[in-house]
Design an enzyme around this catalytic site. Structure first.
Site, PDB file in Angstrom:
ATOM      1  N   ASP A   1      34.015  38.869  38.558  1.00  0.00           N
ATOM      2  CA  ASP A   1      34.731  39.906  39.292  1.00  0.00           C
ATOM      3  C   ASP A   1      34.343  41.237  38.658  1.00  0.00           C
ATOM      4  O   ASP A   1      33.698  41.279  37.607  1.00  0.00           O
ATOM      5  CB  ASP A   1      36.252  39.646  39.211  1.00  0.00           C
ATOM      6  CG  ASP A   1      37.087  40.594  40.086  1.00  0.00           C
ATOM      7  OD1 ASP A   1      36.507  41.309  40.935  1.00  0.00           O
ATOM      8  OD2 ASP A   1      38.320  40.624  39.907  1.00  0.00           O
TER       9      ASP A   1
ATOM     10  N   CYS B   1      35.351  37.694  44.385  1.00  0.00           N
ATOM     11  CA  CYS B   1      36.378  38.043  45.376  1.00  0.00           C
ATOM     12  C   CYS B   1      35.990  39.254  46.213  1.00  0.00           C
ATOM     13  O   CYS B   1      36.537  39.450  47.293  1.00  0.00           O
ATOM     14  CB  CYS B   1      37.716  38.282  44.680  1.00  0.00           C
ATOM     15  SG  CYS B   1      37.735  39.723  43.594  1.00  0.00           S
TER      16      CYS B   1
ATOM     17  N   HIS C   1      46.558  37.516  41.821  1.00  0.00           N
ATOM     18  CA  HIS C   1      46.021  37.686  43.172  1.00  0.00           C
ATOM     19  C   HIS C   1      46.009  36.311  43.845  1.00  0.00           C
ATOM     20  O   HIS C   1      44.952  35.741  44.112  1.00  0.00           O
ATOM     21  CB  HIS C   1      44.617  38.282  43.082  1.00  0.00           C
ATOM     22  CG  HIS C   1      44.110  38.874  44.368  1.00  0.00           C
ATOM     23  ND1 HIS C   1      44.871  38.937  45.518  1.00  0.00           N
ATOM     24  CD2 HIS C   1      42.910  39.438  44.674  1.00  0.00           C
ATOM     25  CE1 HIS C   1      44.155  39.512  46.481  1.00  0.00           C
ATOM     26  NE2 HIS C   1      42.961  39.825  45.991  1.00  0.00           N
TER      27      HIS C   1
ATOM     28  N   ARG D   1      39.751  34.168  53.409  1.00  0.00           N
ATOM     29  CA  ARG D   1      40.998  34.923  53.201  1.00  0.00           C
ATOM     30  C   ARG D   1      41.819  34.879  54.488  1.00  0.00           C
ATOM     31  O   ARG D   1      43.037  34.714  54.470  1.00  0.00           O
ATOM     32  CB  ARG D   1      40.698  36.380  52.824  1.00  0.00           C
ATOM     33  CG  ARG D   1      40.024  36.580  51.471  1.00  0.00           C
ATOM     34  CD  ARG D   1      40.943  36.270  50.307  1.00  0.00           C
ATOM     35  NE  ARG D   1      42.163  37.037  50.333  1.00  0.00           N
ATOM     36  CZ  ARG D   1      42.306  38.291  49.881  1.00  0.00           C
ATOM     37  NH1 ARG D   1      41.288  38.897  49.304  1.00  0.00           N
ATOM     38  NH2 ARG D   1      43.468  38.921  49.949  1.00  0.00           N
TER      39      ARG D   1
ATOM     40  N   GLN E   1      43.893  35.397  47.031  1.00  0.00           N
ATOM     41  CA  GLN E   1      42.463  35.239  46.760  1.00  0.00           C
ATOM     42  C   GLN E   1      42.140  33.819  46.329  1.00  0.00           C
ATOM     43  O   GLN E   1      41.152  33.217  46.777  1.00  0.00           O
ATOM     44  CB  GLN E   1      42.041  36.233  45.665  1.00  0.00           C
ATOM     45  CG  GLN E   1      40.565  36.177  45.343  1.00  0.00           C
ATOM     46  CD  GLN E   1      39.729  36.642  46.512  1.00  0.00           C
ATOM     47  OE1 GLN E   1      39.972  37.711  47.058  1.00  0.00           O
ATOM     48  NE2 GLN E   1      38.736  35.858  46.920  1.00  0.00           N
TER      49      GLN E   1
ATOM     50  N   ARG F   1      50.639  45.256  48.208  1.00  0.00           N
ATOM     51  CA  ARG F   1      49.674  45.411  47.103  1.00  0.00           C
ATOM     52  C   ARG F   1      50.196  46.523  46.222  1.00  0.00           C
ATOM     53  O   ARG F   1      50.295  47.677  46.658  1.00  0.00           O
ATOM     54  CB  ARG F   1      48.276  45.743  47.635  1.00  0.00           C
ATOM     55  CG  ARG F   1      47.328  46.204  46.524  1.00  0.00           C
ATOM     56  CD  ARG F   1      45.878  46.217  46.942  1.00  0.00           C
ATOM     57  NE  ARG F   1      45.383  44.860  47.139  1.00  0.00           N
ATOM     58  CZ  ARG F   1      44.101  44.553  47.300  1.00  0.00           C
ATOM     59  NH1 ARG F   1      43.183  45.508  47.291  1.00  0.00           N
ATOM     60  NH2 ARG F   1      43.728  43.295  47.480  1.00  0.00           N
TER      61      ARG F   1
END
Ligand code: CP
Ligand code: NVA
Length: 309
Positions: free
Chosen positions: A225, A264, A134, A292, A137, A107
């Site tokens: 988000d 998310c 991402h 996930r 996700q 990340r």
């Protein structure tokens, strides 16, 4: 070290539809098997190194637990504690780590840094979030929609709020899976150049507007988000400009009656979404978070060239 080009998982648009379908099928099958107590040791003794330049709860825990369930092991590393923070390059870090571990998940805010790492690595590299994308996700999001509603192709999807990394990966997915994605973002936070290019490439699959009500009208899935992503600096201004984009009961009422709500996470309750919506009957945010785990196990198996079936 391995030979040949490693199987990196960096961006949704690096893949074909059959490749992603294959991973999603494996995710579903791994989930079913886990629920029956079956934990196939498909990655026995493999070591995944995870480098976190930024905070994480879901990505960190789901990759860690997923590797263990598959019989593998993990190393948790923070960029701060590595020589990365003393200017060792991503490329040299990749060359060194490739001599020790079997795969790397990272990340890191700069997508260019991710690409530099992947280019120099001789083991698979997985994108655990950059400012640009991402992809892990979105695998979980697709899996969650289909678990509840079946094939996502042709579904009407509304994205409401900021234009960010999660949206970018959704744009790529809408193009591949043939969704009707409508994006409502304010002019002030309209997509950056490379996201705009991907929106244009997606053609009729993706529509960009400003009015959140118009986007949500008749939608099968409503997504939002945070208004302040990692790396954003203008938090107060963002909260002011994005206020009309809150997903609340009034906005959700414009969607299809059986529309799902996704986020998310982490959520900023009272900003981009109200308690009523995120805790309401249409919300599948915790299924999404759970998935996930299953989706990433499938991505890991793909990266190692292991068939989970
Ligand atoms: N959704 C997500 O990636 O969460 P974390 O930041 O907690 O990993
Ligand atoms: N868009 C958010 C997602 C966090 C998982 C961020 O980049 O901070």
């Amino acid at each position: 070290s391995t030979t040949g080009t490693p199987r990196h998982f960096l961006s949704i648009d690096d893949f074909t539809l059959p490749e992603l379908r294959g991973m999603l099928n494996q995710a579903v099958s791994l989930k079913e098997r886990l629920k029956q107590g079956d934990r196939p040791q498909l990655l026995k003794d493999k070591v995944l190194a995870m480098i976190f330049e930024r905070q994480s709860t879901r990505t960190r825990v789901s990759f860690d637990v997923g590797m263990r369930q598959l019989g593998g092991q993990t190393l948790m590393l923070s960029g701060q504690e590595m020589q990365l923070s003393r200017e060792e390059t991503l490329a040299d870090t990749a060359r060194v780590m490739s001599r020790y571990v079997d795969a790397i998940m990272i990340r890191i805010l700069s997508h260019a840094d991710l690409l530099e790492l992947a280019e120099a690595a001789s083991v698979p590299v997985i994108n655990g979030l950059t400012r640009r994308a991402h992809p892990c996700q979105i695998m979980a999001d697709l899996m969650t929609f289909e678990e509840h509603r079946g094939d996502i192709s042709g579904a009407k999807v509304a994205w409401v709020g900021d234009s960010n990394n999660v949206l970018h990966s959704w744009v790529n997915a809408a193009e591949l899976f043939g969704c009707q994605l409508t994006i409502a973002v304010p002019d002030e936070y309209s997509p950056e150049k490379d996201l705009m290019l991907d929106i244009q490439r997606a053609g009729s699959a993706v529509r960009l507007i400003e009015d959140p009500r118009e986007a949500v009208e008749g939608a099968d899935l409503v997504i939002t988000d945070t208004w302040v992503s990692m790396g954003d600096v203008d938090a107060a201004e963002r909260r002011r400009v994005l206020k009309p984009y809150q997903v609340n009961t009034n906005l959700m009422a414009l969607a299809n009656k059986d529309a799902l709500f996704m986020h998310c996470l982490p959520a900023h309750r009272g900003d981009e979404v109200t308690d009523e919506v995120i805790d309401g009957p249409q919300s599948v945010v915790f299924d999404e978070a759970e998935n996930r785990l299953h989706a990433q196990k499938a991505v890991l198996c793909w990266a190692f060239g292991v068939d989970a079936n």
